[in-house]
Design a protein around this motif. Structure first.
Motif, short mmCIF file in Angstrom:
data_model
loop_
_atom_site.label_atom_id
_atom_site.label_comp_id
_atom_site.label_asym_id
_atom_site.label_seq_id
_atom_site.Cartn_x
_atom_site.Cartn_y
_atom_site.Cartn_z
N ASN A 1 6.92 17.86 13.48
CA ASN A 1 6.90 17.66 14.94
C ASN A 1 7.56 16.34 15.35
OD1 ASN A 1 5.02 15.77 14.18
ND2 ASN A 1 3.33 16.65 15.34
N GLY A 2 8.12 15.59 14.37
CA GLY A 2 8.82 14.34 14.67
C GLY A 2 7.95 13.10 14.60
N GLU A 3 6.65 13.28 14.35
CA GLU A 3 5.74 12.13 14.27
C GLU A 3 6.03 11.34 13.00
OE1 GLU A 3 0.97 11.18 13.92
OE2 GLU A 3 1.65 13.22 14.23
N ILE A 4 6.12 10.03 13.14
CA ILE A 4 6.41 9.14 12.02
C ILE A 4 5.12 8.45 11.59
CG2 ILE A 4 7.64 7.06 11.31
CD1 ILE A 4 9.83 7.89 13.30
N THR A 5 4.86 8.47 10.27
CA THR A 5 3.68 7.81 9.71
C THR A 5 4.15 6.85 8.63
OG1 THR A 5 2.39 9.81 10.09
CG2 THR A 5 1.45 8.17 8.61
N ILE A 6 3.64 5.61 8.70
CA ILE A 6 3.97 4.60 7.71
C ILE A 6 2.68 4.13 7.07
CG2 ILE A 6 5.00 2.33 7.29
CD1 ILE A 6 6.73 2.82 9.81
N LEU A 7 2.56 4.32 5.76
CA LEU A 7 1.41 3.86 5.01
C LEU A 7 1.85 2.73 4.10
CD1 LEU A 7 0.00 7.33 3.94
CD2 LEU A 7 -0.78 5.92 5.83
N ASP A 8 1.36 1.52 4.37
CA ASP A 8 1.71 0.40 3.52
C ASP A 8 0.49 -0.49 3.34
OD1 ASP A 8 1.56 -0.84 5.96
OD2 ASP A 8 3.60 -1.59 5.97
N ASP A 9 0.70 -1.62 2.69
CA ASP A 9 -0.43 -2.50 2.39
C ASP A 9 -0.48 -3.72 3.29
OD1 ASP A 9 1.79 -3.75 1.39
OD2 ASP A 9 0.92 -4.20 -0.56
N ASP A 10 0.21 -3.68 4.41
CA ASP A 10 0.15 -4.79 5.36
C ASP A 10 -1.20 -4.80 6.07
OD1 ASP A 10 2.56 -5.96 4.92
OD2 ASP A 10 3.58 -5.00 6.58
N LEU B 1 14.23 2.85 8.69
CA LEU B 1 14.22 3.90 7.68
C LEU B 1 13.50 5.13 8.20
CD1 LEU B 1 14.48 5.03 4.76
CD2 LEU B 1 12.36 3.81 4.25
N ALA B 2 12.36 4.93 8.86
CA ALA B 2 11.59 6.05 9.40
C ALA B 2 12.40 6.82 10.44
CB ALA B 2 10.29 5.53 10.02
N LEU B 3 13.15 6.13 11.26
CA LEU B 3 13.95 6.79 12.28
C LEU B 3 15.11 7.59 11.67
CD1 LEU B 3 14.08 3.99 14.99
CD2 LEU B 3 12.72 6.09 15.02
N LYS B 4 15.63 7.15 10.51
CA LYS B 4 16.75 7.83 9.87
C LYS B 4 16.32 9.00 9.00
CE LYS B 4 20.02 4.05 9.91
NZ LYS B 4 20.98 3.28 9.16
N LEU B 5 15.03 9.12 8.72
CA LEU B 5 14.55 10.22 7.88
C LEU B 5 14.73 11.56 8.60
CD1 LEU B 5 11.14 9.15 6.28
CD2 LEU B 5 13.24 9.74 5.10
N GLU B 6 15.06 12.58 7.82
CA GLU B 6 15.13 13.92 8.38
C GLU B 6 13.71 14.44 8.58
OE1 GLU B 6 17.65 16.61 6.23
OE2 GLU B 6 18.98 14.98 5.63
N THR B 7 13.56 15.37 9.50
CA THR B 7 12.26 15.95 9.79
C THR B 7 11.71 16.64 8.55
OG1 THR B 7 12.92 16.28 12.08
CG2 THR B 7 11.04 17.55 11.31
#
Length: 176
Positions: free
Chosen positions: A42-51, A124-130
C-alpha cells in the motif's frame, strides 16, 4: 579496519528473514548496526533500526528520574511526616525528578545518535519498489565482505547488494 554500510534489497520480507537466518549461521560478518527498511504494497514505509528517538529517551529518563527522586525523598525521612505530608512530599519529588529526567533523557538521546545518516535511510526507503525490503548493514571491511555477501544472499533472490553510497548519495555537509 574501515567500516562501511551495505544495502541488500530483497523482493519480499520472507526472503529477507530466510537470508538473515542463513547468514547468521555462517558468522563471516563483523556487524556493528543493522536496519530493515520496507515498503508495503500500500506504499507505507517502515524503518526498523536501533536509534533511540528523543521521545523514547524522554520517557526512559522521566521514569528513572521520578523513581530515583521518590526513593531519595523516602530515604530523607519523608515517611516520618504527619498525615498526608509524606504523600505530598514523595509526589512532588517524583514530579520534579520526572521532569528533569525527561529533559536529560531527551538530551542524551540526541547526543547518542550516531552511525548512518537518517536522511540516507529515508531516501533509500523512497527509492524502494513496492513490496520490497532492504537490509542495511554497518560492517567492517565492506570491500572484502561484499563478495561473500553476494554469494550468501544469491539463493534468496537479492536484487541489489551495494554500498549505501552507490544507491543513495551522501547528504551535503552543512557549514556551521
Amino acid at each position: 579496519m574501515a567500516a562501511g554500510i551495505i544495502v541488500v534489497v530483497f523482493p519480499s520480507r520472507a526472503n529477507l528473514l530466510r537470508a538473515l537466518d542463513a547468514v547468521q549461521e555462517q558468522k563471516f560478518i563483523s556487524l556493528h548496526r543493522a536496519a530493515i527498511v520496507t515498503k508495503a504494497d500500500n506504499g507505507e514505509i517502515t524503518i526498523l533500526d536501533d536509534d533511540l528517538s528523543p521521545d523514547e529517551g524522554g520517557i526512559a529518563g522521566g521514569a528513572l528520574g521520578a523513581t530515583l527522586t521518590a526513593l531519595g525523598i523516602v530515604q530523607l525521612g519523608a515517611l516520618a511526616l504527619p498525615g498526608v505530608g509524606a504523600i505530598i512530599a514523595i509526589g512532588a519529588g517524583a514530579l520534579v525528578g520526572g521532569l528533569l529526567g525527561k529533559v536529560t533523557g531527551r538530551f542524551a538521546a540526541n547526543l547518542m545518535d550516531h552511525g548512518y545518516s537518517n536522511d540516507q535511510i529515508e531516501q533509500l526507503a523512497l527509492k524502494l519498489e513496492t513490496g520490497h525490503t532492504a537490509l542495511v548493514l554497518d560492517i567492517d571491511e565492506p570491500e572484502a565482505t561484499l563478495p561473500q555477501l553476494r554469494l550468501a544472499f544469491a539463493p534468496f533472490q537479492a536484487d541489489l547488494i551495494e554500498p549505501l553510497s552507490h544507491f543513495v548519495p551522501n547528504p551535503p555537509k552543512e557549514d556551521i
